[in-house]
Design a protein around this motif. Structure first.
Motif, PDB file in Angstrom:
ATOM      1  N   SER A  94       7.528  12.864   4.299  1.00  0.00           N
ATOM      2  CA  SER A  94       6.812  11.582   4.344  1.00  0.00           C
ATOM      3  C   SER A  94       5.688  11.613   5.369  1.00  0.00           C
ATOM      4  O   SER A  94       4.604  11.079   5.133  1.00  0.00           O
ATOM      5  N   LEU A  95       5.938  12.259   6.509  1.00  0.00           N
ATOM      6  CA  LEU A  95       4.888  12.373   7.523  1.00  0.00           C
ATOM      7  C   LEU A  95       3.734  13.220   6.997  1.00  0.00           C
ATOM      8  O   LEU A  95       2.565  12.902   7.248  1.00  0.00           O
ATOM      9  N   ASP A  96       4.054  14.279   6.249  1.00  0.00           N
ATOM     10  CA  ASP A  96       2.994  15.076   5.601  1.00  0.00           C
ATOM     11  C   ASP A  96       2.159  14.196   4.673  1.00  0.00           C
ATOM     12  O   ASP A  96       0.930  14.318   4.629  1.00  0.00           O
ATOM     13  N   ASP A  97       2.825  13.308   3.943  1.00  0.00           N
ATOM     14  CA  ASP A  97       2.115  12.408   3.029  1.00  0.00           C
ATOM     15  C   ASP A  97       1.172  11.488   3.805  1.00  0.00           C
ATOM     16  O   ASP A  97       0.038  11.247   3.380  1.00  0.00           O
ATOM     17  N   LEU A  98       1.646  10.969   4.940  1.00  0.00           N
ATOM     18  CA  LEU A  98       0.783  10.110   5.758  1.00  0.00           C
ATOM     19  C   LEU A  98      -0.425  10.878   6.289  1.00  0.00           C
ATOM     20  O   LEU A  98      -1.541  10.367   6.301  1.00  0.00           O
ATOM     21  N   VAL A  99      -0.196  12.110   6.721  1.00  0.00           N
ATOM     22  CA  VAL A  99      -1.303  12.945   7.209  1.00  0.00           C
ATOM     23  C   VAL A  99      -2.312  13.158   6.088  1.00  0.00           C
ATOM     24  O   VAL A  99      -3.523  13.021   6.288  1.00  0.00           O
ATOM     25  N   ALA A 100      -1.822  13.470   4.889  1.00  0.00           N
ATOM     26  CA  ALA A 100      -2.712  13.712   3.745  1.00  0.00           C
ATOM     27  C   ALA A 100      -3.554  12.481   3.420  1.00  0.00           C
ATOM     28  O   ALA A 100      -4.707  12.606   2.994  1.00  0.00           O
ATOM     29  N   THR A 127       0.831  -1.200   0.000  1.00  0.00           N
ATOM     30  CA  THR A 127       0.000   0.000   0.000  1.00  0.00           C
ATOM     31  C   THR A 127       0.868   1.253   0.000  1.00  0.00           C
ATOM     32  O   THR A 127       2.065   1.200   0.317  1.00  0.00           O
ATOM     33  N   LYS A 128       0.263   2.368  -0.343  1.00  0.00           N
ATOM     34  CA  LYS A 128       0.972   3.649  -0.345  1.00  0.00           C
ATOM     35  C   LYS A 128       1.534   3.958   1.045  1.00  0.00           C
ATOM     36  O   LYS A 128       2.660   4.443   1.178  1.00  0.00           O
ATOM     37  N   SER A 129       0.769   3.654   2.088  1.00  0.00           N
ATOM     38  CA  SER A 129       1.222   3.920   3.454  1.00  0.00           C
ATOM     39  C   SER A 129       2.477   3.125   3.791  1.00  0.00           C
ATOM     40  O   SER A 129       3.402   3.652   4.407  1.00  0.00           O
ATOM     41  N   VAL A 130       2.516   1.870   3.377  1.00  0.00           N
ATOM     42  CA  VAL A 130       3.687   1.038   3.637  1.00  0.00           C
ATOM     43  C   VAL A 130       4.889   1.560   2.843  1.00  0.00           C
ATOM     44  O   VAL A 130       6.014   1.595   3.347  1.00  0.00           O
ATOM     45  N   GLU A 131       4.652   2.008   1.621  1.00  0.00           N
ATOM     46  CA  GLU A 131       5.726   2.601   0.820  1.00  0.00           C
ATOM     47  C   GLU A 131       6.314   3.817   1.534  1.00  0.00           C
ATOM     48  O   GLU A 131       7.535   4.008   1.545  1.00  0.00           O
ATOM     49  N   ILE A 132       5.450   4.629   2.127  1.00  0.00           N
ATOM     50  CA  ILE A 132       5.909   5.817   2.850  1.00  0.00           C
ATOM     51  C   ILE A 132       6.723   5.400   4.076  1.00  0.00           C
ATOM     52  O   ILE A 132       7.790   5.973   4.343  1.00  0.00           O
ATOM     53  N   LEU A 133       6.241   4.406   4.810  1.00  0.00           N
ATOM     54  CA  LEU A 133       6.991   3.910   5.975  1.00  0.00           C
ATOM     55  C   LEU A 133       8.353   3.373   5.553  1.00  0.00           C
ATOM     56  O   LEU A 133       9.365   3.620   6.223  1.00  0.00           O
ATOM     57  N   GLU A 134       8.391   2.656   4.456  1.00  0.00           N
ATOM     58  CA  GLU A 134       9.665   2.145   3.937  1.00  0.00           C
ATOM     59  C   GLU A 134      10.612   3.300   3.614  1.00  0.00           C
ATOM     60  O   GLU A 134      11.815   3.207   3.867  1.00  0.00           O
ATOM     61  N   GLY A 135      10.066   4.379   3.057  1.00  0.00           N
ATOM     62  CA  GLY A 135      10.883   5.552   2.752  1.00  0.00           C
ATOM     63  C   GLY A 135      11.450   6.197   4.010  1.00  0.00           C
ATOM     64  O   GLY A 135      12.612   6.623   4.033  1.00  0.00           O
ATOM     65  N   ILE A 136      10.659   6.256   5.057  1.00  0.00           N
ATOM     66  CA  ILE A 136      11.132   6.804   6.326  1.00  0.00           C
ATOM     67  C   ILE A 136      12.281   5.956   6.863  1.00  0.00           C
ATOM     68  O   ILE A 136      13.320   6.490   7.287  1.00  0.00           O
TER      69      ILE A 136
END
Length: 85
Positions: A31-37, A2-11
């Motif tokens: 990345s945190l902004d992306d998760l909030v969005a 998922t997009k959320s997991v991709e963001i976590l991987e990026g972090i």
């Protein structure tokens, strides 16, 4: 993935030097902004995800970045919502 997991991987990826420089801090904040969005931001989940592969001293630095982010954005400390990973 998922997009959320991709963001976590990026972090986690940005923590390859332990989140010690300005660039990694800016990338994590983005990345945190992306998760909030996405409505998927959960401070504790971000930290738990990073703890799977990072040393606790690095996690402490990530925690400071996240706390600064939360204070500047007025984002809740953590969410009670559950994720599907």
């Amino acid at each position: 993935m998922t997009k959320s997991v991709e963001i976590l991987e990026g972090i986690v990826y940005e923590g390859y030097k332990g989140w010690t420089d300005d660039i990694s801090e800016r990338m994590v904040r983005s990345s945190l902004d992306d998760l909030v969005a996405l409505g998927e931001y959960d401070r504790d989940l971000v930290l738990a995800y990073a703890r799977q592969t990072k040393h606790e001293s690095s996690i402490e630095r990530l925690e400071k970045i996240i706390d600064k982010f939360g204070a500047s954005r007025g984002v809740a400390h953590a969410s009670s919502r559950r994720w599907e990973l």
